[in-house]
Design a protein around this motif. Structure first.
Motif, short mmCIF file in Angstrom:
data_model
loop_
_atom_site.label_atom_id
_atom_site.label_comp_id
_atom_site.label_asym_id
_atom_site.label_seq_id
_atom_site.Cartn_x
_atom_site.Cartn_y
_atom_site.Cartn_z
N GLU A 130 101.69 96.16 58.84
CA GLU A 130 100.63 95.40 58.37
C GLU A 130 101.05 93.92 58.31
N CYS A 131 102.42 93.55 57.91
CA CYS A 131 103.04 92.43 58.12
C CYS A 131 103.22 91.85 59.30
N ALA A 132 103.76 93.02 60.38
CA ALA A 132 103.69 92.65 61.70
C ALA A 132 102.47 92.01 62.28
N THR A 133 101.44 92.70 62.01
CA THR A 133 100.12 92.53 62.66
C THR A 133 99.51 91.18 62.13
N ILE A 134 99.75 90.86 61.01
CA ILE A 134 99.39 89.53 60.57
C ILE A 134 100.12 88.42 61.42
N LEU A 135 101.40 88.68 61.42
CA LEU A 135 102.23 87.57 62.15
C LEU A 135 101.77 87.49 63.58
N LEU A 136 101.49 88.70 64.45
CA LEU A 136 101.24 88.64 65.82
C LEU A 136 99.76 87.68 65.94
N GLU A 137 98.98 88.21 64.97
CA GLU A 137 97.48 87.60 65.11
C GLU A 137 97.55 86.31 64.65
N HIS A 138 98.84 85.56 64.18
CA HIS A 138 98.84 84.14 63.94
C HIS A 138 99.82 83.38 64.86
N GLY A 139 100.04 84.37 65.99
CA GLY A 139 100.85 83.72 67.08
C GLY A 139 102.21 83.72 66.97
N ALA A 140 102.79 84.69 66.25
CA ALA A 140 104.33 84.84 66.32
C ALA A 140 104.78 85.31 67.73
N ASN A 141 106.04 84.59 68.11
CA ASN A 141 106.67 85.14 69.38
C ASN A 141 107.11 86.46 69.42
#
Length: 272
Positions: A130-141
């Protein structure tokens, strides 16, 4: 391929002939030299290393995090003594509510810690989908690599989490990324005998003829690790004539390991 969160995937595997233990999504044996340093993927927390924002994020205290940020906006991206941000600690400990607060406040997403791991890498390493998904959706590399050359996708392989791997690929992760042991995610999956991950990566058109630093293909590694089901997955596009740096072929690996199920397939391939 279900959703992953805070698991303990134990078990022993062998990489390059060296046995190692995998407690959670630990990437210890990309080369055996890393094993001792990464037996536990979650951060070792000592209060003296943390600032107030780090303590609150680590504990998942959303109200405290918001209170601190309302008084001290500059601490949003502050790093503790181990170069970790509040985002790192929230991800490693599985607090998506805190992660949401931090990203909504426009925190920096790709800050590296002392091991050059971003918050996304820690989230994946610790199976916090869930944490990874939030980061990806906000543009994490998704292609940042740590001190060992591992990307988040390498950690998804060690965590045996196709669901996380799928999300990484959908956000631009490089499926052919090579770590410092010259292992792609597919070669890593074969070395760890992770059949589900191997099948997933093959379906995503990962290069099955990629080679490691010993010039070994996925097929050679599967033969070496006595993995008949993985050999079957690889057989369609296999290159049975390639040689490693010692001049050994797939057949030689089968002879060495005492595992010969693929030899009949090789004979048929030659006849064709």
């Amino acid at each position: 391929g279900g959703s992953a969160r805070r698991g303990a995937h134990g078990g022993a595997v062998t990489v390059g002939g060296t046995p190692w233990t995998l407690p959670c999504a630990d990437p210890a044996a990309l080369g055996h030299r890393e094993e001792a340093a990464h037996r536990e993927p979650r951060y070792h927390i000592r209060k003296k290393d943390l600032g107030q924002i780090h303590q609150a994020a680590s504990a998942g205290d959303v109200a405290k995090v918001e209170q601190i940020l309302s008084l001290k906006k500059k601490v949003l991206d502050a790093r503790d003594r181990k170069k970790r941000t509040a985002l790192h600690l929230a991800c490693a400990n599985g607090h998506p509510e805190v992660v949401t607060v931090l990203v909504d406040r426009k925190c920096k997403l790709n800050v590296p810690d002392s091991e050059k791991r971003t918050a996304l890498i820690k989230a994946v390493q610790c199976l916090e989908e869930e944490c990874a998904t939030i980061l990806l959706e906000h543009g994490a590399n998704p292609n940042h690599s740590d001190v060992y050359g591992n990307t988040a996708l390498h950690y998804a392989v060690y965590g045996d989490t196709p669901s996380i791997a799928a999300k990484l690929l959908s956000h631009g992760a490089n499926k052919e990324a090579i770590n410092k042991d010259h292992l792609t995610p597919l070669l890593l999956a074969v070395s760890g005998t992770k059949e589900e991950m191997v099948e997933f990566l093959i379906q995503k058109n990962a290069d099955i003829n990629a080679v490691d630093k010993m010039n070994r293909t996925a097929l050679m590694l599967a033969e070496h690790h006595n993995s008949p089901s993985i050999l079957h997955l690889l057989e369609e596009g296999m290159d049975v004539f390639s040689e490693d740096i010692s001049g050994r072929t797939v057949k030689d690996y089968g002879t060495t390991s005492g595992f010969n199920t693929i030899h009949h397939q090789i004979s048929e391939y030659k006849e064709e």
